[in-house]
Structures are given as C-alpha cells and as structure tokens.
Design a protein around this motif. Structure first.
Motif, PDB file in Angstrom:
ATOM      1  N   LEU A  42     102.971  77.466  89.789  1.00 10.83           N
ATOM      2  CA  LEU A  42     102.087  78.615  90.053  1.00 10.83           C
ATOM      3  C   LEU A  42     101.844  79.419  88.770  1.00 10.83           C
ATOM      4  O   LEU A  42     100.711  79.824  88.481  1.00 10.83           O
ATOM      5  N   LEU A  43     102.913  79.624  88.007  1.00 10.81           N
ATOM      6  CA  LEU A  43     102.760  80.403  86.769  1.00 10.81           C
ATOM      7  C   LEU A  43     101.947  79.614  85.740  1.00 10.81           C
ATOM      8  O   LEU A  43     101.180  80.195  84.961  1.00 10.81           O
ATOM      9  N   SER A  44     102.104  78.303  85.778  1.00 14.21           N
ATOM     10  CA  SER A  44     101.335  77.465  84.870  1.00 14.21           C
ATOM     11  C   SER A  44      99.839  77.548  85.226  1.00 14.21           C
ATOM     12  O   SER A  44      98.977  77.602  84.333  1.00 14.21           O
ATOM     13  N   ALA A  45      99.536  77.575  86.519  1.00 11.12           N
ATOM     14  CA  ALA A  45      98.134  77.746  86.959  1.00 11.12           C
ATOM     15  C   ALA A  45      97.606  79.086  86.457  1.00 11.12           C
ATOM     16  O   ALA A  45      96.485  79.176  85.934  1.00 11.12           O
ATOM     17  N   ALA A  46      98.414  80.119  86.589  1.00 11.91           N
ATOM     18  CA  ALA A  46      97.989  81.454  86.125  1.00 11.91           C
ATOM     19  C   ALA A  46      97.766  81.457  84.615  1.00 11.91           C
ATOM     20  O   ALA A  46      96.765  81.967  84.110  1.00 11.91           O
ATOM     21  N   HIS A  47      98.684  80.836  83.924  1.00 12.33           N
ATOM     22  CA  HIS A  47      98.645  80.840  82.453  1.00 12.33           C
ATOM     23  C   HIS A  47      97.487  79.983  81.914  1.00 12.33           C
ATOM     24  O   HIS A  47      97.111  80.114  80.754  1.00 12.33           O
ATOM     25  N   SER A  48      96.927  79.105  82.768  1.00 15.60           N
ATOM     26  CA  SER A  48      95.788  78.262  82.357  1.00 15.60           C
ATOM     27  C   SER A  48      94.451  78.962  82.540  1.00 15.60           C
ATOM     28  O   SER A  48      93.398  78.369  82.273  1.00 15.60           O
ATOM     29  N   ALA A  49      94.463  80.173  83.031  1.00 14.50           N
ATOM     30  CA  ALA A  49      93.206  80.870  83.357  1.00 14.50           C
ATOM     31  C   ALA A  49      92.401  81.170  82.093  1.00 14.50           C
ATOM     32  O   ALA A  49      92.952  81.256  80.995  1.00 14.50           O
ATOM     33  N   PRO A  50      91.096  81.346  82.284  1.00 12.04           N
ATOM     34  CA  PRO A  50      90.299  81.794  81.138  1.00 12.04           C
ATOM     35  C   PRO A  50      90.755  83.178  80.687  1.00 12.04           C
ATOM     36  O   PRO A  50      91.238  83.969  81.496  1.00 12.04           O
ATOM     37  N   SER A  51      90.626  83.443  79.394  1.00  8.05           N
ATOM     38  CA  SER A  51      90.969  84.783  78.900  1.00  8.05           C
ATOM     39  C   SER A  51      90.066  85.106  77.724  1.00  8.05           C
ATOM     40  O   SER A  51      89.681  84.203  76.967  1.00  8.05           O
ATOM     41  N   VAL A  52      89.734  86.355  77.588  1.00  5.02           N
ATOM     42  CA  VAL A  52      88.791  86.773  76.554  1.00  5.02           C
ATOM     43  C   VAL A  52      89.345  86.430  75.162  1.00  5.02           C
ATOM     44  O   VAL A  52      90.489  86.774  74.844  1.00  5.02           O
ATOM     45  N   GLY A  53      88.556  85.715  74.371  1.00  5.28           N
ATOM     46  CA  GLY A  53      88.980  85.348  73.018  1.00  5.28           C
ATOM     47  C   GLY A  53      90.217  84.474  72.978  1.00  5.28           C
ATOM     48  O   GLY A  53      90.877  84.383  71.951  1.00  5.28           O
ATOM     49  N   LEU A  54      90.554  83.866  74.104  1.00  4.71           N
ATOM     50  CA  LEU A  54      91.830  83.137  74.273  1.00  4.71           C
ATOM     51  C   LEU A  54      93.010  84.070  73.983  1.00  4.71           C
ATOM     52  O   LEU A  54      93.992  83.723  73.336  1.00  4.71           O
ATOM     53  N   MET A  55      92.862  85.269  74.509  1.00  4.08           N
ATOM     54  CA  MET A  55      93.865  86.309  74.265  1.00  4.08           C
ATOM     55  C   MET A  55      95.154  86.068  75.062  1.00  4.08           C
ATOM     56  O   MET A  55      96.244  86.409  74.613  1.00  4.08           O
ATOM     57  N   GLN A  56      95.015  85.514  76.254  1.00  7.84           N
ATOM     58  CA  GLN A  56      96.151  85.295  77.156  1.00  7.84           C
ATOM     59  C   GLN A  56      97.078  86.520  77.220  1.00  7.84           C
ATOM     60  O   GLN A  56      98.240  86.454  76.830  1.00  7.84           O
ATOM     61  N   PRO A  57      96.543  87.633  77.725  1.00 12.42           N
ATOM     62  CA  PRO A  57      97.327  88.877  77.722  1.00 12.42           C
ATOM     63  C   PRO A  57      98.322  89.001  78.878  1.00 12.42           C
ATOM     64  O   PRO A  57      99.106  89.950  78.909  1.00 12.42           O
ATOM     65  N   SER A  58      98.319  88.023  79.814  1.00 13.87           N
ATOM     66  CA  SER A  58      99.128  88.195  81.028  1.00 13.87           C
ATOM     67  C   SER A  58     100.595  87.874  80.787  1.00 13.87           C
ATOM     68  O   SER A  58     100.933  86.897  80.113  1.00 13.87           O
ATOM     69  N   ARG A  59     101.449  88.696  81.364  1.00 13.16           N
ATOM     70  CA  ARG A  59     102.899  88.488  81.325  1.00 13.16           C
ATOM     71  C   ARG A  59     103.384  88.565  82.775  1.00 13.16           C
ATOM     72  O   ARG A  59     102.833  89.331  83.570  1.00 13.16           O
ATOM     73  N   PHE A  60     104.426  87.822  83.092  1.00 12.74           N
ATOM     74  CA  PHE A  60     104.854  87.670  84.489  1.00 12.74           C
ATOM     75  C   PHE A  60     106.309  88.109  84.661  1.00 12.74           C
ATOM     76  O   PHE A  60     107.193  87.574  83.991  1.00 12.74           O
ATOM     77  N   ILE A  61     106.524  89.057  85.536  1.00 14.68           N
ATOM     78  CA  ILE A  61     107.893  89.527  85.802  1.00 14.68           C
ATOM     79  C   ILE A  61     108.284  89.042  87.199  1.00 14.68           C
ATOM     80  O   ILE A  61     107.730  89.507  88.211  1.00 14.68           O
TER      81      ILE A  61
END
Ligand SMILES: Cc1cc2nc3c(=O)[nH]c(=O)nc-3n(C[C@H](O)[C@H](O)[C@H](O)COP(=O)(O)O)c2cc1C
Length: 230
Positions: A42-61
C-alpha cells in the motif's frame, strides 16, 4: 482485443472496479492485523504517485500504539464537538448520528504528511502553484486508497482533527503539514454507496452536471434548479 499500450479487458475492468467500489470506511473493520507485506504494498502504491517536479513530499507515519490512538481519538471528539456546534436543528441531529471515524476500531492508523519545504524537484511546477506539493500528497493518498480496495482493506479519512493538536501528538515538526489521518483494516464488505448518501447527508452529483465545454459554465446550476422543480 485491446491495442497498443492499453490493458487487456479484464485488467482494465479491475482498475475501474477498484475506482467505482472504493468507499470511505468507518465501521466494520475486522479484528485482524494487516500483514507487513500488505502495508508495504500500500505504501509503495502511495509512493509511486505523481508528484510535482518529482518532489515526492509525502511521508508516512504508521500508528498502532493504543495510547497514541486514544490521544488522536480524544482530539477527534473535541474537534467533532466543535464541528457539531456549527449546525442547528435537524442538520445537527443528523450530524450527531453520523459515524465519522474508526480510529480505535481499525487495526492500523496512518498519518500522511507533506514536507512542503523539501528542495526535491527544484521548485519545478511550484513557482506559480506552491500548493501542488499538497496536491501531490493527496495523489499518494488516493493511490493507497485504491490499492487498499483491491486488497479488501477499508480506508477511512479523518479530517475532523485540529492539525496543531495532531502534530503535537505525533511529534510532527512545524515545517511538515499533516494532510490525512487514515484508519485502515480488512472488511467483509464495502457499501454500494457513500455512507453520507445512505444517511441522507448529501447525494452524489451526476457527471453531466460538472462538465462544461471550452469555457467554464454554470449551466448545470440551471439544470439543477430545473431538476429540483420537476
Ligand atoms: C479530504 C477528505 C477528507 C475527509 N474527511 C472525512 C472525515 O473526517 N470523516 C469521514 O467520515 N469521512 C471523511 N471523508 C470521506 C468522505 O466523506 C467520503 O469520501 C465521501 O462521502 C464519499 O464517500 P466514498 O468515499 O465512500 O465514495 C473525507 C474525504 C476526503 C477526500
């Protein structure tokens, strides 16, 4: 028969099925922990999402600790009380009957936060729309939500929380924005319609009311009035 890069029919139908049958789930969680490898998918699916400038700003707690969950639940109760006080009459009674979280029942809680100041992506796409960092995290959440549906895992989004209080409980630094607090767990079934629709709080808008051509149009509002009169 499909052509080119398209999925074959069954795969394509499975994607649309996940989209159509995903629900916000607040009840009916099974008392069964989510395996680590599932959470990783599930986290891998989230981490594969599009992100602006390939910023990947999401962190998961990942939150499992009962003491922390009780503190988040208490924060929900307080925020919910305040939200309820903004309604009057019938609406208020209706609001009071809604179940709007599953913090203690769901075996897994997950807070998704966004590192808005990350230099990753070198500001590409954010000069004019800095808020796209948050949008990127929302894309990640939606990916997770759909993957969870395919796995038979219900997800409920709880936004009735005071962000500074949530940040305090989860020790989130000031430069990191809490975007979503999610409750996850296996369920036996997913509802056929949104709970808010089932309980008469709100109904879904037909697709043709939200489409316009070439320029923005509020014609659908007129349509809405006509439909209401009919
Ligand atoms: C940004 C966001 C915040 C939400 N916050 C809550 C919430 O605090 N409590 C709740 O019960 N549902 C919450 N929801 C779920 C919506 O109520 C739900 O998505 C909507 O009613 C449609 O139902 P469905 O997701 O089952 O299709 C939230 C959804 C989104 C996208």
């Amino acid at each position: 028969m499909t052509e080119g890069a398209a999925f074959d029919v069954q795969e394509r139908d499975a994607v649309y099925r996940a989209i159509a049958t995903r629900r916000d789930v607040r009840r009916g969680f099974l008392d069964k922990p989510l395996p680590d490898d599932l959470i990783h998918r599930l986290l891998s699916a989230a981490h594969s999402a599009p992100s602006v400038g390939l910023m990947q700003p999401s962190r998961f707690i990942l939150v499992r600790d009962h003491g922390i969950r009780r503190a988040v639940h208490a924060a929900f109760l307080q925020a919910n009380e305040q939200a309820m006080a903004t309604y009057t009459g019938e609406r208020r009674e209706q609001y009071a009957r809604l179940k709007l979280e599953g913090i203690l029942e769901a075996p897994q809680n997950l807070c998704v936060v966004s590192d808005l100041e990350s230099e990753r992506g070198h500001q590409l796409g954010r000069h004019t729309m800095p808020e796209t960092a948050i949008y990127s995290t929302v894309c990640a959440i939606q990916n997770l939500w759909l993957a969870a549906r395919a796995e038979g895992v219900g997800v409920g989004w709880v936004s009735i929380l005071d962000p500074p209080r949530l940040a305090e409980i989860l020790q989130i630094p000031a430069n990191i924005l809490p975007v979503a607090y999610l409750c996850l767990g296996y369920v036996n079934r997913f509802g056929t319609q949104p709970e808010l629709e089932r309980y008469g709080w709100e109904s879904r808008v037909p697709l043709d009311r939200v489409i316009s051509y070439d320029t923005y149009s509020d014609e659908r509002k007129a349509g809405h009035v006509e439909a209401a009169k009919a």
